[in-house]
Structures are given as C-alpha cells and as structure tokens.
Design an enzyme around this catalytic site. Structure first.
Site, PDB file in Angstrom:
ATOM      1  N   ALA A  24       0.817  -1.217   0.000  1.00 51.92           N
ATOM      2  CA  ALA A  24       0.000   0.000   0.000  1.00 51.92           C
ATOM      3  C   ALA A  24       0.850   1.266   0.000  1.00 51.92           C
ATOM      4  O   ALA A  24       2.048   1.232   0.296  1.00 51.92           O
ATOM      5  CB  ALA A  24      -0.876  -0.012   1.250  1.00 51.92           C
ATOM      6  N   ASP A 147       0.269 -10.244  11.646  1.00 57.48           N
ATOM      7  CA  ASP A 147       1.575  -9.703  11.245  1.00 57.48           C
ATOM      8  C   ASP A 147       2.197  -8.949  12.424  1.00 57.48           C
ATOM      9  O   ASP A 147       2.475  -7.748  12.343  1.00 57.48           O
ATOM     10  CB  ASP A 147       1.375  -8.766  10.036  1.00 57.48           C
ATOM     11  CG  ASP A 147       2.690  -8.360   9.381  1.00 57.48           C
ATOM     12  OD1 ASP A 147       3.712  -9.019   9.633  1.00 57.48           O
ATOM     13  OD2 ASP A 147       2.690  -7.371   8.622  1.00 57.48           O
TER      14      ASP A 147
END
Ligand code: ATP
Length: 240
Positions: A24, A147
């Site tokens: 992103a 994550d």
C-alpha cells in the site's frame, strides 16, 4: 468527479505521500479537521481484476472488523474515520508523537552501555509488560493480528509513566480464531524480535509472562501450540 479541484484531485492536494510499502501507499494529511493517515492498497496487475477487487475488499473489511473488536476490548488502535472501498483507501487517526517499537528498541540499545543485555531488558521491561498484556487481551477476544512485528506497534511518547502502545496494520487479521492461530501469531512476533533485535531473547519471555496473566483460560494451550510451531519451524530449517 466529486473530489476534483482545479487541475489535480482534492485528495492529492490534501494528502502527502509518506511511504510506499509492499502492499500500500501511505499518505498523511487532515480529514474533517483531524490529523489523518490514509492507506491506499495497490491494484495487483498479475491478478484478475475481479479477484483483485474482491480480495482487497475482504482485506479492508477484516481490517475494519478487527479494529472495531479491538476498540471494544480496550486495545488501542488508530480510530477509523472512513473506509472507501472504491478507491481502496482507509482513513485513520494519525497517532501523533509516536515511534515504532522497532525504532524504540534500537534507540534504547544505542543508549545502553556496551550493549549490556541486562541493562537493556530492564529499560524495555515496562513496554514489554504492556505488549504482553495487550496481546493477551487480543487473543482472549479471539482476534488474530496476523503480522505481529515491532514495526506494527507504535509507542506514544506522551510522557506518562505507563507506556502507551498502539497496534496498527490489521490487513492480515482475523476475528474468528483457533488456539493454533494464536500460537502462530506469537511465533511471528518471536521471529520478528529474534531477527531484528539481537541481544534480547529474554524480552519475548517477559512478553509471554504478561500474556499468560491476561489470557488465563487458554494460555497453556496457546503456549503448547507455540512450542509445536517452533518445532515445525526448526524442522523446516533443518530440511532446507
Ligand atoms: N495511524 C498511524 N499513525 C502513525 N503512524 C503510522 C500509522 N499507520 C502507519 N504508520 C507508520 O507507517 C508505517 C507503515 O505502516 P503500515 O505497516 O500500516 O503500512 P504497510 O504498507 O503495511 O507497511 P509494510 O509494507 O512495511 O508492512 C508504520 O510502521 C508507522 O511508522
């Protein structure tokens, strides 16, 4: 188009690109008068456009769902201001005066005489306690981050005695989870700590001790899974 303004778009004049990551682009600016970070997910040209749209939408949905669950559980995350599926953008609170845990550990390490591990651990102890408690609460509420790295934890420098840790980047999160998922979540953090921060093996133990206190009912089962996941990891390394 609603947000056109002069030659460029209003978005481009209001927001400044600050980071181009693997998944992103990150922008900073002001939205409805509040300091805001916008995360815009890339289109993946190697994927069929419908599949790519579907996957991106699912990720954005799970990110929003996990942030909401965290809020209900009392875990600090950036507040979500807007989810724009069409433009693949999530608008969220910009956590001011913060540093990533990764940078904080590096900063503390530099200030430690001869890299003395005991001294380092003592200084990092308060923040490790807060992280362990936060992760225990996360898992007790069946939220998997997906994550857990020291780049995805922000430490707010607000001068208070008790450190404030804000969890970010829920793009791989899930809110429906098993003991196995929780073991893997902790394993990811352990690997991240070992690979990026030498000299602090003990830090993970401190985090685990605080985790156990917070997630009493299933912590033993999660730790057992963690051991199994570690063993699988070692086997993979040996086999190559
Ligand atoms: N809400 C926020 N407030 C303050 N800083 C933020 C915020 N969100 C992200 N950041 C900063 O931007 C960095 C990258 O954010 P994030 O992990 O969400 O993006 P990413 O594209 O998934 O990154 P990567 O590719 O490195 O995983 C963070 O480590 C942090 O320094």
């Amino acid at each position: 188009m609603a947000d056109m303004c002069g030659g460029g778009t209003k978005f481009e004049s209001d927001f400044k690109l600050i980071k181009q990551g693997a998944e992103a682009k990150l922008y900073e600016g002001t939205y409805l008068g509040r300091p805001t970070i916008v995360k815009e997910r890339f289109k993946k040209s190697y994927r069929h456009v419908d599949l790519d749209n579907h996957l991106t939408k699912e990720r954005m949905k799970s990110e929003a769902r996990a942030v909401l669950r965290c809020k209900l559980a009392g875990i600090r995350t950036p507040a979500l201001y807007l989810v724009d599926f069409e433009r693949r953008r999530i608008y969220m609170e910009h956590i001011q005066n913060s540093t990533t845990m990764k940078d904080y550990i590096a900063e503390i390490s530099e200030g430690t005489v001869n890299g003395n591990a005991e001294d380092l651990l003592m200084k990092l102890n308060p923040v490790a306690q807060v992280i362990g408690k936060m992760l225990g609460t996360l898992h007790a509420n069946n939220i998997i981050h997906g994550d857990l790295t020291t780049s995805n934890m922000l430490l707010v420098k607000d001068g208070s005695e008790m450190p404030t840790v804000v969890l970010i980047d829920f793009g791989l999160s899930r809110v429906d989870s098993s003991v196995e998922d929780k073991g893997v979540d902790l394993y990811v953090l352990e690997r991240a700590l070992i690979s990026t921060h030498a000299n602090i093996d003990q830090l993970f133990q401190t985090i685990l001790s605080a985790y156990v206190k917070e997630n009493k009912t299933e912590s033993q089962a999660v730790l057992k899974k963690l051991d199994e996941v570690r063993a699988r990891g070692r086997k993979r390394i040996m086999v190559g």
